[in-house]
Design a protein around this motif. Structure first.
Motif, short mmCIF file in Angstrom:
data_model
loop_
_atom_site.label_atom_id
_atom_site.label_comp_id
_atom_site.label_asym_id
_atom_site.label_seq_id
_atom_site.Cartn_x
_atom_site.Cartn_y
_atom_site.Cartn_z
N GLY A 1 0.83 -1.20 0.00
CA GLY A 1 0.00 0.00 0.00
C GLY A 1 0.86 1.25 0.00
N TRP A 2 2.07 1.15 -0.57
CA TRP A 2 3.09 2.19 -0.48
C TRP A 2 3.10 3.09 -1.71
CZ3 TRP A 2 8.11 2.43 -2.97
CH2 TRP A 2 8.93 3.43 -2.46
N LYS A 3 3.14 4.40 -1.46
CA LYS A 3 3.24 5.40 -2.53
C LYS A 3 4.71 5.70 -2.75
CE LYS A 3 0.26 9.08 -3.86
NZ LYS A 3 -0.69 10.09 -3.41
N ILE A 4 5.17 5.63 -4.01
CA ILE A 4 6.61 5.69 -4.28
C ILE A 4 7.28 7.03 -4.00
CG2 ILE A 4 6.53 3.80 -5.95
CD1 ILE A 4 6.63 5.88 -8.18
N ASN A 5 6.50 8.11 -3.83
CA ASN A 5 7.15 9.38 -3.49
C ASN A 5 7.07 9.68 -1.99
OD1 ASN A 5 4.42 9.95 -3.45
ND2 ASN A 5 4.56 11.86 -4.61
N LYS A 6 6.67 8.69 -1.20
CA LYS A 6 6.63 8.82 0.26
C LYS A 6 7.71 7.95 0.89
CE LYS A 6 2.82 11.28 0.21
NZ LYS A 6 3.08 12.65 -0.15
N SER A 7 8.05 8.24 2.12
CA SER A 7 9.07 7.48 2.84
C SER A 7 8.63 6.03 3.04
CB SER A 7 9.30 8.14 4.20
OG SER A 7 10.01 7.28 5.05
N SER A 8 9.61 5.14 3.14
CA SER A 8 9.29 3.72 3.36
C SER A 8 8.62 3.50 4.71
CB SER A 8 10.56 2.86 3.26
OG SER A 8 11.49 3.25 4.24
N GLY A 9 8.72 4.46 5.60
CA GLY A 9 8.07 4.35 6.91
C GLY A 9 6.56 4.44 6.84
N THR A 10 6.01 4.85 5.69
CA THR A 10 4.56 4.97 5.54
C THR A 10 3.89 3.67 5.11
OG1 THR A 10 4.76 5.71 3.24
CG2 THR A 10 4.76 7.42 4.94
N VAL A 11 4.63 2.58 5.04
CA VAL A 11 4.07 1.27 4.69
C VAL A 11 3.08 0.85 5.77
CG1 VAL A 11 4.69 -1.18 4.42
CG2 VAL A 11 6.09 0.58 3.37
N GLU A 12 1.97 0.22 5.35
CA GLU A 12 0.92 -0.16 6.31
C GLU A 12 1.43 -1.09 7.40
OE1 GLU A 12 -2.47 -1.73 4.31
OE2 GLU A 12 -2.87 0.15 3.26
N ASP A 13 2.25 -2.08 7.03
CA ASP A 13 2.78 -3.03 8.00
C ASP A 13 4.30 -2.88 8.06
OD1 ASP A 13 3.33 -5.10 9.70
OD2 ASP A 13 2.77 -6.70 8.30
N PRO A 14 4.82 -2.07 8.99
CA PRO A 14 6.26 -1.83 9.03
C PRO A 14 7.10 -3.07 9.32
CG PRO A 14 5.09 -0.46 10.66
CD PRO A 14 4.09 -1.33 10.00
N ALA A 15 6.50 -4.14 9.80
CA ALA A 15 7.26 -5.36 10.11
C ALA A 15 7.83 -5.99 8.83
CB ALA A 15 6.37 -6.37 10.82
N ILE A 16 7.19 -5.77 7.69
CA ILE A 16 7.68 -6.40 6.45
C ILE A 16 8.96 -5.74 5.94
CG2 ILE A 16 5.37 -7.11 5.74
CD1 ILE A 16 5.56 -4.96 3.53
N LEU A 17 9.28 -4.55 6.42
CA LEU A 17 10.46 -3.84 5.94
C LEU A 17 11.75 -4.58 6.28
CD1 LEU A 17 9.48 -0.17 6.81
CD2 LEU A 17 9.35 -1.30 4.60
#
Length: 176
Positions: A60-76
Motif C-alpha cells: 500500500g506504499w506510494k513511491i514518493n513517500k518514505s518507506s516508513g509509511t508502509v501499512e505493516d512496518p514489520a515487512i520492511l
C-alpha cells in the motif's frame, strides 16, 4: 657479502629475506562478508533461481513517500529475495533503473528506499501510477534485475488466503 654480521648490522639479524606473505585478498575486509548472502552475479553463474518476497505486493506504499509509511512496518525487515543478495537493480517500465544495496542482504526497506530516493521530489499529480504493485524477476530478460510494477490504487493489507490462513481464521474474526 658472506661476512658474518657485526654489531652495527645486528638489527637485521632476525629478519627473513622476504617480507611475510599476506592472506589471499589482503586488503579485503572479511567482516563485511555475511554468510548466506550472495552476489547476484555468482547466483547467475550457478543458475540459482531467485524468489521474491510476496509481501511486496501488499505494501500500500506510494513511491514518493518514505518507506516508513508502509501499512505493516514489520515487512520492511524481510529480505527482498531468497536467497538474499548484496545488491540488485530495480528496473522501471519507462527505463529508469535504481540499485538497492545492503551487504547483509537487500531488505524490502532497502528496495523501497532506493525507489523513494528517485521519486521523492515528484508531486502526486506527476505520477501516473504512484503505488507499488510488486516486483517481477524475469530471468530471460535479465538475471540481475527486478522489474518494478506500479498501479493507480494502493493494494492494502495481505488477503486472507495469502498468509496461509484458513476458514477458521475468518470465523474467529467475525466473533470478535
Amino acid at each position: 657479502m658472506t661476512e658474518p654480521l657485526t654489531k652495527v648490522d645486528s638489527a637485521v639479524e632476525g629478519l627473513s629475506s622476504s617480507p611475510p606473505k599476506k592472506e589471499e585478498g589482503g586488503l579485503r575486509r572479511k567482516s563485511s562478508a555475511v554468510p548466506g548472502v550472495y552476489n547476484i552475479n555468482d547466483l547467475e553463474k550457478e543458475g540459482t533461481e531467485l524468489e521474491i518476497a510476496i509481501e511486496t505486493r501488499y505494501t500500500g506504499w506510494k513511491i514518493n513517500k518514505s518507506s516508513g509509511t508502509v501499512e505493516d512496518p514489520a515487512i520492511l525487515k524481510l529480505h527482498l529475495t531468497k536467497p538474499p543478495v548484496k545488491r540488485i537493480d530495480l528496473h522501471f517500465p519507462l527505463g529508469l533503473e535504481v540499485t538497492a544495496r545492503n551487504l547483509k542482504g537487500v531488505t524490502i526497506k532497502d528496495a523501497l528506499d532506493a525507489i523513494h530516493k528517485a521519486y521523492k521530489k515528484r508531486a502526486d499529480d506527476e505520477l501516473d501510477n504512484p503505488y507499488l504493485a510488486g516486483f517481477e524477476w524475469d530471468k530471460e530478460e535479465s538475471w540481475t534485475r527486478l522489474i518494478v510494477h506500479l498501479q493507480k490504487q494502493p493494494t492494502s493489507s495481505m488477503p486472507q488466503g495469502a498468509s496461509g490462513g484458513g476458514k477458521k481464521k475468518k470465523k474467529g474474526k467475525s466473533e470478535e
